[in-house]
Scaffold this motif. Structure first.
Motif, short mmCIF file in Angstrom:
data_model
loop_
_atom_site.label_atom_id
_atom_site.label_comp_id
_atom_site.label_asym_id
_atom_site.label_seq_id
_atom_site.Cartn_x
_atom_site.Cartn_y
_atom_site.Cartn_z
N GLY A 81 0.77 -1.20 0.00
CA GLY A 81 -0.15 -0.09 0.09
C GLY A 81 0.88 1.41 0.08
N THR A 82 0.22 2.14 0.22
CA THR A 82 0.62 3.61 0.33
C THR A 82 0.73 4.34 1.73
OG1 THR A 82 -1.31 4.78 -0.42
CG2 THR A 82 0.21 3.91 -2.08
N GLU A 83 1.60 5.34 2.06
CA GLU A 83 1.73 5.93 3.38
C GLU A 83 0.24 6.77 3.68
OE1 GLU A 83 4.40 8.95 5.99
OE2 GLU A 83 4.96 8.56 3.81
N PRO A 84 -0.23 6.40 4.65
CA PRO A 84 -1.73 7.04 4.88
C PRO A 84 -1.43 8.37 5.52
CG PRO A 84 -1.21 5.68 6.72
CD PRO A 84 -0.20 5.45 5.80
N SER A 85 -2.36 9.29 5.36
CA SER A 85 -2.27 10.60 5.88
C SER A 85 -3.71 11.04 6.22
CB SER A 85 -1.59 11.79 4.99
OG SER A 85 -2.36 11.80 3.98
N CYS A 86 -3.96 12.12 7.04
CA CYS A 86 -5.22 12.39 7.63
C CYS A 86 -5.35 13.97 7.22
CB CYS A 86 -5.53 12.33 9.37
SG CYS A 86 -5.48 10.62 9.53
N THR A 87 -6.29 14.23 6.43
CA THR A 87 -6.49 15.74 6.18
C THR A 87 -7.83 16.24 6.48
OG1 THR A 87 -7.52 14.91 3.87
CG2 THR A 87 -5.29 15.39 3.87
N PRO A 88 -7.89 17.48 6.77
CA PRO A 88 -9.33 17.91 7.22
C PRO A 88 -10.35 17.63 6.29
CG PRO A 88 -7.32 19.58 7.67
CD PRO A 88 -6.85 18.32 6.67
N MET A 89 -11.75 17.58 6.81
CA MET A 89 -12.66 17.45 6.31
C MET A 89 -12.92 18.79 5.56
SD MET A 89 -15.53 15.79 8.90
CE MET A 89 -16.85 16.19 7.96
N ASN A 90 -13.63 18.54 4.25
CA ASN A 90 -13.84 19.63 3.45
C ASN A 90 -15.40 19.56 3.54
OD1 ASN A 90 -14.00 21.88 1.71
ND2 ASN A 90 -13.83 20.57 -0.15
N ILE A 91 -16.06 20.57 4.34
CA ILE A 91 -17.51 20.68 4.60
C ILE A 91 -18.05 21.32 3.47
CG2 ILE A 91 -19.39 21.14 5.99
CD1 ILE A 91 -17.34 21.11 8.38
N ASN A 92 -19.06 20.88 2.59
CA ASN A 92 -19.79 21.49 1.63
C ASN A 92 -20.99 22.18 2.00
OD1 ASN A 92 -20.79 22.24 -0.89
ND2 ASN A 92 -21.08 20.37 -1.54
#
Length: 232
Positions: A81-92
């Motif tokens: 697999g690939t390295e995971p990361s956590c990105t902020p939610m983009n609230i629509n």
């Protein structure tokens, strides 16, 4: 990894006896330790880096996981697999229905919906004043605040710095049956369930005691304790 010894006794026809001790060194194949992504958690099987070990990743509420949700230590000593990361939610906030807005928070964030007929409402201003210094505790409990201010058509909704169209704010009030003409606050859990309503301001301690009683919160508290996440 480790060392084992084996003793052998060898008998020959002429009654010669040879005592032989042999040592074998075993080396476990390892891929190297992984780290939990920032704003996320990691749970691994085995030693965490031995051949065949699996590491699973997740993000704290309000963040979306990018990359592989799980990685396996392979025989080649590399991770799948690939390295995971956590990105902020983009609230629509441009969605057309209140249900579509709430769906974005499902299993990710709890909601604290504060409704007031005017921005000058005493209870509204008092509630915001109490919540401002408690932001760390709200973040730790994955709480997003939604403000519904005014009465239609002169009303607006706000999620942080993002404004909601008046029609969407009205839909949210109607969907959750929130009164238009007086202060009201609603706590919604991560499964979209209306857990508690307050016709008067509530202290952060009251809100935190309520949220900490939720079953899902128990697991979160355990993960946060293991990761050393806390508020001063």
């Amino acid at each position: 990894s480790g060392k084992s010894s084996v003793s052998l006794l060898m008998y020959f026809k002429r009654q010669y006896i040879i005592d032989c001790s042999c040592y074998f060194v075993f080396q476990v194949r390892r891929c190297g330790k992984l780290n939990a992504p920032e704003n996320g958690y990691m749970k691994c099987s085995g030693d965490g880096d031995n051949y065949g070990a699996t590491c699973e990743f997740s993000c704290i509420g309000g963040y979306d996981l990018q990359g592989s949700p799980a990685r396996v230590c392979q025989f080649s000593l590399g991770w799948s697999g690939t390295e995971p990361s956590c990105t902020p939610m983009n609230i629509n906030t441009g969605v057309r229905t209140a249900a579509a807005l709430l769906d974005q928070f499902y299993e990710k964030r709890r909601l604290l919906i504060i409704s007031t007929p005017t921005a000058a409402n005493f209870f509204y201003r008092l509630q915001l004043g109490m919540l401002q210094p408690a932001q760390c505790g709200l973040d730790l409990r994955h709480v997003t605040i939604i403000e519904l201010v005014g009465v239609f058509p002169a009303q607006l909704g706000r999620i942080g710095l993002k404004l909601m169209p008046p029609a969407l704010a009205l839909q949210l009030r109607l969907l959750l049956r929130i009164p238009h003409y007086n202060f009201n606050m609603v706590v919604v859990d991560k499964h979209g369930v209306d857990k508690e309503r307050y016709p008067f301001p509530a202290t952060p301690a009251e809100l935190f005691t309520l949220i900490d009683s939720f079953p899902l919160r128990k697991d979160e508290m355990k993960l946060q304790a293991e990761a050393g996440q806390s508020c001063p």
